[in-house]
Structures are given as structure tokens and as C-alpha cells.
Motif scaffolding. Structure first.
Motif, PDB file in Angstrom:
ATOM      1  N   VAL A  13       0.178   5.296   0.869  1.00 21.10           N
ATOM      2  CA  VAL A  13      -0.765   6.344   1.246  1.00 21.10           C
ATOM      3  C   VAL A  13      -0.143   7.708   1.014  1.00 21.10           C
ATOM      4  O   VAL A  13       0.989   7.968   1.445  1.00 21.10           O
ATOM      5  CB  VAL A  13      -1.193   6.199   2.716  1.00 21.10           C
ATOM      6  CG1 VAL A  13      -2.119   7.348   3.125  1.00 21.10           C
ATOM      7  CG2 VAL A  13      -1.879   4.860   2.936  1.00 21.10           C
ATOM      8  N   ALA A  55      -4.209  -0.513   3.029  1.00 25.54           N
ATOM      9  CA  ALA A  55      -3.459  -0.007   4.175  1.00 25.54           C
ATOM     10  C   ALA A  55      -4.331  -0.188   5.416  1.00 25.54           C
ATOM     11  O   ALA A  55      -5.510   0.161   5.406  1.00 25.54           O
ATOM     12  CB  ALA A  55      -3.102   1.459   3.975  1.00 25.54           C
ATOM     13  N   ASN A  85      -4.943   6.077  -1.042  1.00 21.77           N
ATOM     14  CA  ASN A  85      -4.077   4.906  -1.144  1.00 21.77           C
ATOM     15  C   ASN A  85      -3.854   4.609  -2.629  1.00 21.77           C
ATOM     16  O   ASN A  85      -4.738   4.091  -3.306  1.00 21.77           O
ATOM     17  CB  ASN A  85      -4.715   3.697  -0.444  1.00 21.77           C
ATOM     18  CG  ASN A  85      -3.850   2.456  -0.528  1.00 21.77           C
ATOM     19  OD1 ASN A  85      -2.705   2.496  -0.993  1.00 21.77           O
ATOM     20  ND2 ASN A  85      -4.389   1.328  -0.099  1.00 21.77           N
ATOM     21  N   PRO A 116       0.845  -1.192   0.000  1.00 21.49           N
ATOM     22  CA  PRO A 116       0.000   0.000   0.000  1.00 21.49           C
ATOM     23  C   PRO A 116       0.887   1.251   0.000  1.00 21.49           C
ATOM     24  O   PRO A 116       2.036   1.198   0.449  1.00 21.49           O
ATOM     25  CB  PRO A 116      -0.781  -0.124   1.315  1.00 21.49           C
ATOM     26  CG  PRO A 116       0.105  -0.944   2.201  1.00 21.49           C
ATOM     27  CD  PRO A 116       0.845  -1.893   1.292  1.00 21.49           C
TER      28      PRO A 116
END
Length: 239
Positions: free
Chosen positions: A70, A105, A99, A68
Motif C-alpha cells: 500500500v 490488503a 495497493n 500487498p
């Protein structure tokens, strides 16, 4: 015929000297064998190190492509004016959490330095701003976003551009946000970055209304006018 064998000549080594020579030759052979073995061992160790580094790079590449990721950022959105021929006099400062990675995430926390602030534009005088209170909680480092799916985006309205970016404003224009989150499994460790949100580069930039937003607003207003007309017509006919 020689009277004696050559190793019995006077200049030939005696048995003790032969033993010493053989011992020295054995030692030299052992040293060379040791050097060769050390070279092979070192070459094997270097090959193992290269293989380990290659495996580590492959694992890191795998994580980089599947992890992931972010991103926290500011976006500016123009306010759509009432008249289709008018231009926007102001807009909104949006706080976006997205994301952009390929996996979810989990258990994400955000901590802003300094604390998020707004001008209070549009809030009745003497009344607390419930929006900034909620955003400050979410960016305190204590609030947990339990799950942010791949491609998912959270958008919050932080303030108006005229209120937050005025020439005489005392509001912070730059924030540092510590972003911390975990991938699918805790065994993979967590990711932690400090991301910078800076309004200064936007100070002299232009923002425009999105064409689809303008069309959507105009369509809503047209529908409202049609509904008002129909209601007025029904009232007139019912008299």
C-alpha cells in the motif's frame, strides 16, 4: 644368534612403559578422531545454516513478490478551465491510497502526523468542512479499511493547490503516515511502514490538464449546449 629378543634389550621399554606408550597412542588417535568428527560436525552445521538461510531468503522473496503493498501519496491535478484556450490557474491536491501489490490488503489503518488540515477554500464561511472531517477520521489510526484489492486506488480531494500551497500559508506541507495492514491470512503477520507525504517539492512544479479530461469536459459542455438548443427549439415550435 642374539642371546635375547630385541625387546629384552636393556634400552627397550619394559611392559609398563609399553602400556603407557600404547595408552598415549590411543589417546592421540582419539584426539585426532575427535578433531575430525568436530570438523565434520561443524561443516554439517554450516551447511544446515546455509540451507536455512537460503530457505529463508526464498520465503522472503516469495512474500515480496506476492504481498500487498500500500502506497499513500499526494498527487496534483490541474483544474480544467472553462475556455479551451485558457490555462489552469489552480488545481487540486489529491490524497491517493493505492495497493500496488499482487494480493489484497486487509484491515488497513492509517495514522497521519500531524493531523490532516485544509485551507477551507470553497467552504462557506462559518460552515464546517465535511470533507476534512471525514479524511481526519480515516487517517486517525482508528478507521479500518477492511479490503483493498490489488490495483485498487482510492482518491480524495484534500484541498485546492492555491489554498494549500500559497506562499503565506500556515498549513503543514509535510505529513508522516503510519500505514498498517494484513495480507490474505493473519498467520503471515502484518506489514507496517511510515510513508512521507511532502508538498514542498511540488511548490515550483508545473501541472497540466490531462488531454482526455479536457476532451471529456468539452464533450459534456457541447452536449449541454445542444440540449439547451433543442429545448429552446421545441418551446418555439410549440407556440
Amino acid at each position: 644368534m642374539y642371546a635375547s629378543k630385541w625387546w629384552h634389550w636393556g634400552f627397550a621399554p619394559n611392559p609398563e612403559e609399553w602400556q603407557a606408550l600404547l595408552s598415549a597412542a590411543t589417546l592421540i588417535a582419539a584426539v585426532w578422531a575427535g578433531i575430525a568428527a568436530y570438523g565434520q560436525l561443524r561443516a554439517m552445521r554450516d551447511a544446515n545454516d546455509r540451507a536455512s538461510e537460503s530457505n529463508q531468503r526464498a520465503a522472503e522473496a516469495e512474500i515480496a513478490t506476492t504481498r500487498p503493498y500500500v502506497i499513500v501519496r499526494f498527487e496534483l491535478q490541474a483544474a480544467i478551465p472553462s475556455s479551451p484556450t485558457a490555462t489552469a490557474a489552480s488545481g487540486f491536491v489529491l490524497l491517493v491510497i493505492e495497493n500496488v501489490g499482487r494480493t489484497a490488503a486487509r484491515n488497513m489503518t492509517l495514522r497521519s502526523t500531524p493531523e490532516l488540515q485544509t485551507s477551507g477554500d470553497g467552504v462557506p464561511e462559518g460552515q464546517p468542512d465535511p470533507v476534512i472531517g471525514a479524511l481526519q477520521e480515516k487517517f486517525s489510526g482508528n478507521y479500518v479499511f477492511h479490503y483493498l484489492a490489488p490495483g485498487q486506488k482510492l482518491v480524495y480531494v484534500l484541498d485546492t493547490t492555491s489554498g494549500m500551497m500559497a506562499d503565506d500559508t500556515n498549513l503543514p506541507q509535510r505529513y508522516e503516515v503510519q500505514v498498517k495492514y494484513w495480507p490474505q491470512t493473519d498467520t503471515d503477520g502484518h506489514f507496517e511502514e511510515v510513508q512521507v507525504l511532502d508538498l514542498e517539492p511540488w511548490a515550483v512544479s508545473s501541472i497540466y490538464e490531462a488531454p482526455l479530461d479536457i476532451l471529456a469536459l468539452q464533450a459534456r459542455r457541447s452536449n449541454q449546449k445542444n440540449e439547451e438548443f433543442h429545448r429552446a427549439l421545441l418551446r418555439a415550435l410549440s407556440k
